[in-house]
Scaffold this active site. Sequence first.
Site, short mmCIF file in Angstrom:
data_model
loop_
_atom_site.label_atom_id
_atom_site.label_comp_id
_atom_site.label_asym_id
_atom_site.label_seq_id
_atom_site.Cartn_x
_atom_site.Cartn_y
_atom_site.Cartn_z
N ASP A 106 44.24 17.37 -14.36
CA ASP A 106 45.26 16.30 -14.36
C ASP A 106 46.10 16.34 -13.08
O ASP A 106 47.22 15.84 -13.08
CB ASP A 106 46.13 16.40 -15.61
CG ASP A 106 46.82 17.74 -15.76
OD1 ASP A 106 46.58 18.63 -14.92
OD2 ASP A 106 47.60 17.89 -16.71
N LYS A 157 57.48 29.64 -16.88
CA LYS A 157 58.65 28.88 -17.31
C LYS A 157 59.92 29.75 -17.33
O LYS A 157 60.52 29.98 -18.39
CB LYS A 157 58.42 28.25 -18.68
CG LYS A 157 57.20 27.34 -18.69
CD LYS A 157 57.11 26.50 -19.94
CE LYS A 157 55.99 25.50 -19.87
NZ LYS A 157 54.71 25.86 -20.38
N ASP A 217 51.16 16.37 -11.24
CA ASP A 217 50.23 16.37 -12.37
C ASP A 217 50.61 15.18 -13.26
O ASP A 217 51.79 14.82 -13.35
CB ASP A 217 50.31 17.69 -13.16
CG ASP A 217 51.60 17.82 -13.91
OD1 ASP A 217 52.56 18.36 -13.34
OD2 ASP A 217 51.67 17.38 -15.07
P1 GTP Z 1 49.44 18.46 -23.31
O1 GTP Z 1 48.86 18.49 -24.70
O2 GTP Z 1 50.19 17.20 -23.05
O3 GTP Z 1 50.20 19.69 -22.94
O4 GTP Z 1 48.22 18.34 -22.25
P2 GTP Z 1 46.96 19.28 -22.02
O5 GTP Z 1 46.35 19.63 -23.32
O6 GTP Z 1 46.09 18.57 -21.04
O7 GTP Z 1 47.54 20.64 -21.44
P3 GTP Z 1 47.94 21.01 -19.98
O8 GTP Z 1 48.58 19.84 -19.31
O9 GTP Z 1 48.72 22.26 -20.00
O10 GTP Z 1 46.54 21.33 -19.32
C1 GTP Z 1 46.32 21.41 -17.94
C2 GTP Z 1 44.85 21.15 -17.66
O11 GTP Z 1 44.06 22.14 -18.30
C3 GTP Z 1 44.40 19.80 -18.20
O12 GTP Z 1 43.52 19.24 -17.26
C4 GTP Z 1 43.70 20.15 -19.49
O13 GTP Z 1 42.65 19.24 -19.79
C5 GTP Z 1 43.14 21.53 -19.19
N1 GTP Z 1 43.07 22.36 -20.41
C6 GTP Z 1 44.10 22.82 -21.16
N2 GTP Z 1 43.65 23.54 -22.20
C7 GTP Z 1 42.29 23.55 -22.09
C8 GTP Z 1 41.24 24.12 -22.87
O14 GTP Z 1 41.46 24.79 -23.90
N3 GTP Z 1 39.96 23.89 -22.43
C9 GTP Z 1 39.67 23.17 -21.32
N4 GTP Z 1 38.39 22.98 -20.97
N5 GTP Z 1 40.64 22.61 -20.56
C10 GTP Z 1 41.93 22.80 -20.95
#
Ligand code: GTP
Length: 362
Positions: A106, A157, A217
């Site tokens: 993202d 954080k 992001d």
């Molecule tokens: P929120 O639910 O809004 O916090 O978003 P998110 O689930 O995308 O979490 P976050 O923004 O912290 O994740 C940052 C990046 O890591 C994003 O591109 C997510 O798709 C990816 N990501 C987070 N958790 C996982 C996971 O368990 N598996 C994979 N493959 N990607 C993950």
Amino acid sequence: MKAVILAGGEATRLRPLTCNTPKMMVPVLNRPFLEHLVRYLKGHRIVDVVLAVGKLSGQLHDYLGDGSRLGVSIACSEEPFPMGTAGAVKNAESLLDDSFLVFNGDIFTDIDLTAMIRAHRQNRAMATLALTPVEDPTIYGVVETDDRGRVTRFSEKPRREEVTTNVINAGIYILEPAVLSYIKPDAFSMFERDVFPQLLEKGHAIHGYQSSEYWIDIGTPDKYLRLQHDLLRRSVCDGGTVIATESSLHPSARIEGPVMIGRACSLEANCTIKGPAVLGAGCRVEEEAVVEGAMIWQDCTIGRGARLRNCLVASSCSVGEESEVLDGCILGDEVLIGRRNKLSNGIRIWPGRSIQPDTISF
Ligand code: GTP
């Protein structure tokens, strides 16, 4: 170098936009976010991509195919359950053999990956992390480095009084394959919490690659909106307008750039589109309606005299006559707002909901 794109998160903070659309498919200037990311990687000659997903959505699959349409090769690694950033990369281990890049799916950035890869090799690092300065580091993972750029400490954080630097983990890593041996298989784990601190403890060289190039992001609606405002300001030259084919503009329609209008839109008499704003394909803006600073996905109708300002509207929505959708509001797909409603203060309406005429004034 191969890149693993992490795309298996829940994207809860972007709901309701992501109720039906994976975060990587949300449009940015009328193209899926993923396409911007792939073009950026290609610009740094990275054409082998592993997409780490929870479950490959039909939309992503249909859009990507094998990647050849975008000029890259894409393999997907699906997780049986959310494995976290590190667990997801471990799950893709069989697709990785040499040094590789990991990219949070993202992030939009201009960080010079070519220079980062060069620095990784020169430093003979086990891991190199892109670092970026931000105004408020308390919502991110802060990374401290010594004067040679070696990482000395991570703090997730931190509280304001604990903050020692405003430099954060930018969610882009170059890793040696040996890092994979520090990640438990078939389990949830996160790089910043479980893996990097372990590497530090064992005395491995983790380097920071600090850059103040553009970085954002799109994890939250305000940043998703801000990215598009920023891109419009820099890519649509001189406050101009990009209008795709088959669109019809009434001679009295007013457009103040930077504005991007998708294919087959219709702008009726005396409507105003005030940039930065984006209309997706097939939108209709009726007489006297005003759209200002808004991002609208495809096939939406903005009724006569309606007003949209700094809001996000997903696909196939209809905003009734003289209704207002203002600052920070988000409409999910197929939302119908009846006439003479006023939505403000970041109200989010879930996909498929209808608001009767004259019911909300907030
Ligand atoms: P929120 O639910 O809004 O916090 O978003 P998110 O689930 O995308 O979490 P976050 O923004 O912290 O994740 C940052 C990046 O890591 C994003 O591109 C997510 O798709 C990816 N990501 C987070 N958790 C996982 C996971 O368990 N598996 C994979 N493959 N990607 C993950």
